[in-house]
Each structure stands twice: as C-alpha cells, then as structure tokens.
Design a protein around this motif. Structure first.
Motif, mmCIF file in Angstrom:
data_model
loop_
_atom_site.group_PDB
_atom_site.id
_atom_site.type_symbol
_atom_site.label_atom_id
_atom_site.label_comp_id
_atom_site.label_asym_id
_atom_site.label_seq_id
_atom_site.Cartn_x
_atom_site.Cartn_y
_atom_site.Cartn_z
ATOM 1 N N GLY A 271 0.817 -1.207 0.000
ATOM 2 C CA GLY A 271 0.000 0.000 0.000
ATOM 3 C C GLY A 271 0.847 1.251 0.000
ATOM 4 N N SER A 272 1.952 1.237 0.766
ATOM 5 C CA SER A 272 2.840 2.394 0.811
ATOM 6 C C SER A 272 3.503 2.635 -0.536
ATOM 7 N N ILE A 273 3.932 1.541 -1.187
ATOM 8 C CA ILE A 273 4.555 1.687 -2.497
ATOM 9 C C ILE A 273 3.551 2.237 -3.501
ATOM 10 N N HIS A 274 2.305 1.792 -3.413
ATOM 11 C CA HIS A 274 1.270 2.341 -4.287
ATOM 12 C C HIS A 274 1.105 3.836 -4.035
ATOM 13 N N ASN A 275 1.181 4.234 -2.763
ATOM 14 C CA ASN A 275 1.081 5.658 -2.440
ATOM 15 C C ASN A 275 2.229 6.440 -3.062
ATOM 16 N N LEU A 276 3.435 5.857 -3.024
ATOM 17 C CA LEU A 276 4.591 6.518 -3.628
ATOM 18 C C LEU A 276 4.400 6.659 -5.132
ATOM 19 N N ILE A 277 3.907 5.591 -5.759
ATOM 20 C CA ILE A 277 3.683 5.632 -7.203
ATOM 21 C C ILE A 277 2.653 6.704 -7.550
ATOM 22 N N ASP A 278 1.569 6.745 -6.774
ATOM 23 C CA ASP A 278 0.559 7.785 -6.989
ATOM 24 C C ASP A 278 1.177 9.171 -6.858
ATOM 25 N N LEU A 279 2.012 9.328 -5.843
ATOM 26 C CA LEU A 279 2.637 10.625 -5.584
ATOM 27 C C LEU A 279 3.496 11.061 -6.766
ATOM 28 N N LEU A 280 4.323 10.151 -7.279
ATOM 29 C CA LEU A 280 5.241 10.499 -8.362
ATOM 30 C C LEU A 280 4.528 10.661 -9.697
ATOM 31 N N ILE B 224 15.441 14.434 -4.429
ATOM 32 C CA ILE B 224 15.762 13.757 -3.166
ATOM 33 C C ILE B 224 15.107 14.482 -1.995
ATOM 34 N N LYS B 225 15.097 15.801 -2.038
ATOM 35 C CA LYS B 225 14.441 16.576 -0.980
ATOM 36 C C LYS B 225 12.936 16.334 -0.985
ATOM 37 N N PHE B 226 12.357 16.204 -2.165
ATOM 38 C CA PHE B 226 10.925 15.922 -2.271
ATOM 39 C C PHE B 226 10.609 14.550 -1.670
ATOM 40 N N ILE B 227 11.431 13.556 -1.976
ATOM 41 C CA ILE B 227 11.232 12.220 -1.406
ATOM 42 C C ILE B 227 11.401 12.267 0.108
ATOM 43 N N ASN B 228 12.372 13.036 0.584
ATOM 44 C CA ASN B 228 12.597 13.150 2.026
ATOM 45 C C ASN B 228 11.363 13.711 2.734
ATOM 46 N N GLU B 229 10.704 14.676 2.101
ATOM 47 C CA GLU B 229 9.497 15.260 2.688
ATOM 48 C C GLU B 229 8.333 14.269 2.702
ATOM 49 N N ASN B 230 8.425 13.248 1.862
ATOM 50 C CA ASN B 230 7.362 12.241 1.777
ATOM 51 C C ASN B 230 7.917 10.851 2.082
ATOM 52 N N ILE B 231 8.869 10.792 3.011
ATOM 53 C CA ILE B 231 9.608 9.561 3.273
ATOM 54 C C ILE B 231 8.702 8.420 3.732
ATOM 55 N N ASP B 232 7.591 8.734 4.391
ATOM 56 C CA ASP B 232 6.697 7.679 4.878
ATOM 57 C C ASP B 232 6.077 6.878 3.741
ATOM 58 N N GLU B 233 6.044 7.470 2.536
ATOM 59 C CA GLU B 233 5.465 6.764 1.393
ATOM 60 C C GLU B 233 6.335 5.588 0.948
ATOM 61 N N LEU B 234 7.572 5.516 1.458
ATOM 62 C CA LEU B 234 8.450 4.398 1.108
ATOM 63 C C LEU B 234 8.173 3.158 1.947
ATOM 64 N N GLY B 235 7.312 3.293 2.956
ATOM 65 C CA GLY B 235 6.974 2.145 3.784
ATOM 66 C C GLY B 235 8.186 1.585 4.505
ATOM 67 N N SER B 236 8.264 0.255 4.589
ATOM 68 C CA SER B 236 9.359 -0.392 5.316
ATOM 69 C C SER B 236 10.703 -0.196 4.632
#
Length: 371
Positions: free
Chosen positions: A81-90, A218-230
C-alpha cells in the motif's frame, strides 16, 4: 527467449520515450514572453516564474488495479500500500510543485554568446551550467556546463577559443539535457534524471523557468519519506544501493586530469585520496564554479592547490547498514552529491550517489503493472 523482465523493460522504455517525445514536442505555445531579446544575441535572457500553490501539483484521482512484480516489493499488504502511495505521488505530482517557491530567475544564453561571456555569467550567478537558447529560431537547444567549457578549452587551447560561440561547444556536450515542461509528472522527471544531472523546466519552447537537480527530487522524497513504507528503514546494502566501483584520483594529480576522468567515465564525482589511499575529499563540477578564462591555467595545477579539503570529521560518510531514510537525510542536510563508504583505514570502498537513488526511485515507481 527474452525474459519477462526484459520484455517489461523494453515496453517501459518505449512508453517512456514516447512520453518524453510527446511532452517536449507539445509545449504550451500560448506564452510568447522572452522574445524581446532577439535583437541582442550576446545578452542573457532572464525570466520570472511565480509558482502555484503547493496543492496545485496534486490531482485527486488515484491509481488502481496494480500488483507487485516478483522480487520488487515487500509482500506485506501495508508495504504494498505504501509503495502504491509513492507511485501515486510520483505519477500525479507535477514538476511545478517542487520548483522554487519564490519567483525564479533563470539566466539563459543565446547560442551566439561567447565562452568568455558564458563563464562570466556562471561566475556572477554562482552556477555550473546555463541553458542555451537559439533566439533567432525561438527554441531551447541544450545546457552548457562548466565541465564542457573546461574540456573544450583543454582540447582547443587557442587564443581564439574564448570567443567561440557556446552553440559550437554544445556539439561536444556529453549529455543531451532533455527539457521538460512544468506540467510534466515527477515520475518522468526521475526517468530523465537517470541519464542527466539536471533538467531544464520550460513554460514553452523558448522560456526556461527553472533548472531542477537530482537533489531537488531527493528533498521531495525526504518530505514524503513515509510513502516508502518499510523500505525507508531498510539498509542501503539490502536495497542494492552500494556502488560496485570507486573512481578516485590522487590529490597531487592535475585538475585537468580530474576533468578528463569525469568525462571518460561519464561520472560526476571523484574520491580524492592522499598518498596512503585515504579519502580526503570529493572532486566534482561544483569545484570549477569560480573558473574563468583568465584563471584557466589553474586547471594544470594539482588538485590539492585548487580546492580546499574538509576536516576528516566533516567528510560525508555512511555505512552499508545505514537506513535509506538516514542516508536520504544526509544528502539533504549536507546538500551532498555523494555519500562515501570507507574502511577502518578511511579508504573509500563504495559510495551512494544521487544517480543510484534516482534509479532506485524509478524502479520503485515502475515496479507494478495493471491487472
């Protein structure tokens, strides 16, 4: 017979190429700003772009019907689910979301500007590259970096070289520097960043409104780090982020030798080592930031005289057991281009680069297919 993964890569590459071609060739032609500079071929073109509200880059529609590819995503439902959230985000966040929130001033050079003028503008603006625009035909034609200039001057050390039009130097450019438009998704930006260090962002075929770097992503990913899940708490070793090869150069080698090594190996960072092989610093294009036509002879001096090395306790280091979250944070906190991994004698044995992170993010964002 081609493997399933190979077929997916070819199919994905074709789609990515088609997307890039479509976006680059179908820009918004309603904006005619910036054409007033046509009468001055040797002047810079500065544009202002006021970014939209942060939420404007996000769409409300989600993506559905995805499933994980084998060995790509953790089997736990929460992680998927987290990976799906990351994909949606990107996929659903537009590039304009990560542009500078203040009005951006981007200097562009006409293709007829001279190398001397280009270096002067880089020095004044404290940048290492500038977009080049053909004002006569009203189109962007490429990015000129300080490494390109240093390489050209090293290959053609003529007294007339400083007067060479920058458009001519672009023929020796090692990277194509494809542009994108502000309404492109971040996923496409990451795709291009697996091949180039920076991406010019355009409002139409002539006007460059910003230049986005890998560090911005990288800064954008850092701000949304929880979307990477485990995966955020997984070690960089387990995620396959460690480099298999280290490119280093002795501190007493010439600067021009370092530039040539960057070009020949198609890399952006070198480990600078002392006579005992210990890491003492990093050489990158940013070290050439203050180079000018009149100081170019410094490129034939030892690296140790050209750059100032940080104290040992300020070297940017990580360990193979460092988590992805901690490593990304180290990049952000230090505006780092690379994080080194050293042995107990401080000799570099591996590294994590901005490029390796881009490839990792791209693999995650393309690691599922529709049912």
């Amino acid at each position: 017979m081609a493997s399933f993964n190979t077929i997916l890569k070819v199919f994905g590459g074709a789609i990515g190429g088609a997307l890039i071609y479509y976006i680059i060739t179908t820009g918004n032609n309603n904006n005619n700003n910036g054409n007033s500079n046509n009468n001055n071929n040797n002047s810079n073109n500065t544009e202002e772009h006021q970014n939209t509200d942060n939420t404007s880059g996000l769409t409300s529609s989600g993506r559905s019907g995805r499933r994980a590819l084998v060995n790509s995503i953790n089997n736990s439902s929460s992680d998927i689910g987290s990976i799906h959230n990351l994909i949606d985000l990107l996929q659903n966040t537009l590039i304009e979301y990560i542009l500078t929130q203040e009005t951006s001033h981007v200097i562009t050079l006409d293709s007829q500007a001279t190398l001397d003028y280009a270096l002067m503008r880089m020095n004044e603006s404290n940048v290492t590259s500038l977009p080049i625009v053909d004002l006569q035909h009203k189109k962007y034609i490429g990015m000129l970096s300080i490494v390109d200039i240093a390489t050209f001057l090293g290959q053609f050390p003529s007294v007339e070289s400083p007067n060479t039009p920058v458009g001519e130097v672009l023929k020796y450019n090692r990277e194509p520097f494809l542009p994108l438009f502000v309404n492109s998704p971040i996923q496409l930006l990451i795709h291009i960043m697996t091949h180039q260090l920076q991406v010019p962002i355009m409002s139409n075929e002539t006007i460059v409104v910003d230049i986005v770097s890998r560090l911005n992503v990288i800064k954008f990913i850092n701000e949304n780090i929880d979307e990477l899940g485990s995966k955020a708490n997984s070690s960089v070793r387990s995620l396959g982020l460690l480099s298999k090869e280290i490119f280093s150069i002795d501190m007493d080698s010439r600067v021009i030798d370092a530039i040539n090594l960057l070009n020949s190996e198609q890399i952006t960072e070198l480990a600078v080592i002392d006579k005992d092989g210990k890491l003492i610093g990093t050489f990158s294009p940013s070290d050439l930031r203050k180079l000018s036509i009149y100081s170019f002879n410094q490129c034939y001096e030892p690296i140790s005289k050209f750059i100032k090395f940080p104290p040992q306790d300020q070297l940017i280091l990580v360990s193979p057991s460092s988590t992805l979250k901690a490593t990304i944070r180290k990049f952000v906190d230090n505006n780092a281009q690379i994080c080194w991994i050293v042995d107990n004698q401080l000799k570099p044995i591996s590294s994590i680069t901005q490029l390796s992170l881009m490839k990792f993010f791209l693999n995650l964002s393309t690691s599922v297919i529709a049912d």
